[in-house]
Write a protein that holds these residues in place. Sequence first.
Motif, short mmCIF file in Angstrom:
data_model
loop_
_atom_site.label_atom_id
_atom_site.label_comp_id
_atom_site.label_asym_id
_atom_site.label_seq_id
_atom_site.Cartn_x
_atom_site.Cartn_y
_atom_site.Cartn_z
N MET A 160 0.83 -1.21 0.00
CA MET A 160 0.00 0.00 0.00
C MET A 160 0.86 1.26 0.00
SD MET A 160 -3.01 -1.15 2.64
CE MET A 160 -3.84 0.45 2.60
N GLU A 161 1.98 1.22 0.71
CA GLU A 161 2.87 2.37 0.79
C GLU A 161 3.55 2.65 -0.55
OE1 GLU A 161 3.26 4.32 3.40
OE2 GLU A 161 3.81 3.23 5.22
N ASN A 162 4.03 1.59 -1.19
CA ASN A 162 4.89 1.75 -2.37
C ASN A 162 4.15 1.70 -3.70
OD1 ASN A 162 7.18 1.86 -0.66
ND2 ASN A 162 7.29 -0.38 -0.60
N HIS A 163 2.96 1.11 -3.71
CA HIS A 163 2.22 0.99 -4.97
C HIS A 163 0.74 1.33 -4.76
CE1 HIS A 163 5.65 -0.78 -7.04
NE2 HIS A 163 5.83 -1.55 -5.97
N PRO A 164 0.46 2.56 -4.34
CA PRO A 164 -0.94 2.93 -4.11
C PRO A 164 -1.79 2.87 -5.37
CG PRO A 164 0.48 4.87 -4.06
CD PRO A 164 1.38 3.68 -4.06
N GLU A 165 -1.16 3.02 -6.53
CA GLU A 165 -1.92 2.97 -7.78
C GLU A 165 -2.40 1.56 -8.10
OE1 GLU A 165 2.15 1.68 -8.97
OE2 GLU A 165 1.30 3.09 -7.53
N LEU A 166 -1.80 0.55 -7.45
CA LEU A 166 -2.17 -0.84 -7.72
C LEU A 166 -3.07 -1.43 -6.65
CD1 LEU A 166 1.31 -2.24 -8.86
CD2 LEU A 166 -0.54 -1.35 -10.30
N THR A 167 -3.20 -0.75 -5.53
CA THR A 167 -3.96 -1.31 -4.41
C THR A 167 -5.26 -0.57 -4.19
OG1 THR A 167 -2.70 0.09 -2.88
CG2 THR A 167 -1.91 -2.15 -3.20
N ARG A 168 -6.28 -1.37 -3.95
CA ARG A 168 -7.54 -0.81 -3.49
C ARG A 168 -7.69 -1.27 -2.04
NH1 ARG A 168 -8.60 -2.93 -8.45
NH2 ARG A 168 -9.87 -4.63 -7.64
N LYS A 169 -8.41 -2.34 -1.81
CA LYS A 169 -8.52 -2.87 -0.45
C LYS A 169 -7.68 -4.14 -0.34
CE LYS A 169 -10.30 -1.46 2.42
NZ LYS A 169 -9.75 -0.62 3.51
N VAL A 170 -6.78 -4.13 0.64
CA VAL A 170 -6.00 -5.31 0.96
C VAL A 170 -6.70 -6.02 2.11
CG1 VAL A 170 -3.77 -6.19 1.76
CG2 VAL A 170 -3.85 -4.23 0.19
N LEU A 171 -7.14 -7.25 1.86
CA LEU A 171 -7.93 -7.99 2.85
C LEU A 171 -7.06 -9.06 3.50
CD1 LEU A 171 -10.89 -8.16 3.91
CD2 LEU A 171 -11.18 -10.10 2.36
N VAL A 172 -7.05 -9.06 4.83
CA VAL A 172 -6.27 -10.03 5.60
C VAL A 172 -7.18 -11.18 6.01
CG1 VAL A 172 -4.83 -10.39 7.64
CG2 VAL A 172 -4.83 -8.15 6.48
N GLU A 173 -6.78 -12.40 5.68
CA GLU A 173 -7.51 -13.58 6.11
C GLU A 173 -6.76 -14.19 7.29
OE1 GLU A 173 -9.43 -17.76 4.46
OE2 GLU A 173 -8.29 -16.46 3.11
N MET A 174 -7.45 -14.32 8.40
CA MET A 174 -6.81 -14.85 9.61
C MET A 174 -6.57 -16.35 9.48
SD MET A 174 -6.45 -12.20 11.41
CE MET A 174 -7.05 -10.51 11.20
N SER A 175 -5.47 -16.81 10.03
CA SER A 175 -5.14 -18.23 9.98
C SER A 175 -6.03 -19.00 10.94
CB SER A 175 -3.67 -18.45 10.35
OG SER A 175 -3.41 -17.96 11.65
N GLU A 176 -6.22 -20.27 10.63
CA GLU A 176 -7.04 -21.12 11.50
C GLU A 176 -6.28 -21.45 12.78
OE1 GLU A 176 -10.14 -22.01 11.13
OE2 GLU A 176 -10.33 -20.96 9.24
#
Length: 340
Positions: free
Chosen positions: A324-340
Amino acid sequence: MKAFQVANVNDYALIDTKQPVAEAGEVLIKTAFAGICGSDLHIIHGQNPFVQFPRITGHEFSGVVAAVGEGVTHVNVGDKVCVDPVISCGKCYACRAGRFNVCANLQVFGVHRNGGFGEYTSAPASNVLVLPDNVTLEQAALVEPYSIATNVLSRMEPIPGDSLLVYGAGVIGLTIVQVAKAMGIERIIVTDIVDERLETAKSLGATDVINSRVNKVEDCIQEWTNGEGVPLIADAACIPALLPEILRIACPAGRIGLLGFTTTPSDLAQIEVIKKELTLVGSRLNNRRFPQVLEMIASGRLDPLALISHRIALNEIGDGIQLMENHPELTRKVLVEMSE
């Protein structure tokens, strides 16, 4: 449990920490998904004056109820839920006036108390919403940014036939586009300086786009509206220097929604406000808009998954932040999936 913690400015890491419990009136949630927001980056860089370190950040999240505290009756173990991150006191003037999002004693998940970037999160039961049957946990993790968009549009009080101009095609600008379309606003104009973002805005519902590095926004608006101007303008670019242009572009009786959280002053030509009797409204967080957003998702009028550009695991959250910091033009929402 594993959690992502910001210990201090520019000091963050994945840590092992004690799992929270469900105190009286609270709910313990096994986190399923969490979204990274630009404001999470502001916390990392010391640009949020309200954060109290160390802090498990994250205010966009969903999960499954793991336990309920004493006195909790409206949610049950096993329920799929999302969490409104705005905690209000219910007693101050703002709360008495129904403006809970500007409560004098406001607390926000991931800022004043630990948020959703952990395998488990505890929350006041009043902030926990059970999902409609046809809303997934993945969709529910993104309710919060759409509640921001819903709040600012509601503050601007659209009427049938209104058109909308959105400054900025970042995540908040894009959510405003989607919510405006879901609300029935037919003409939605978006301006930005990045072509990739403008193409995304068009794919999500914008009818017209302006690259302000190539074309003058004011000239385009004057031409497209036959000199009348735009009734609704949302400033999701959050650049104070744009306000004079915004005031000129607004049509008589226009409404302008401001979202920028900056101490930099704006030049305000009062004559523009008075002669056209413009309304300028601030919009902070959301004022209990989660049910409205959930209804739009459940009805199929709003597709939050279209906002996701990247999916990562909890142990990759540092990489997501760097992306997100380095490529804002390529990122919209970065979604984190929690591990089981």
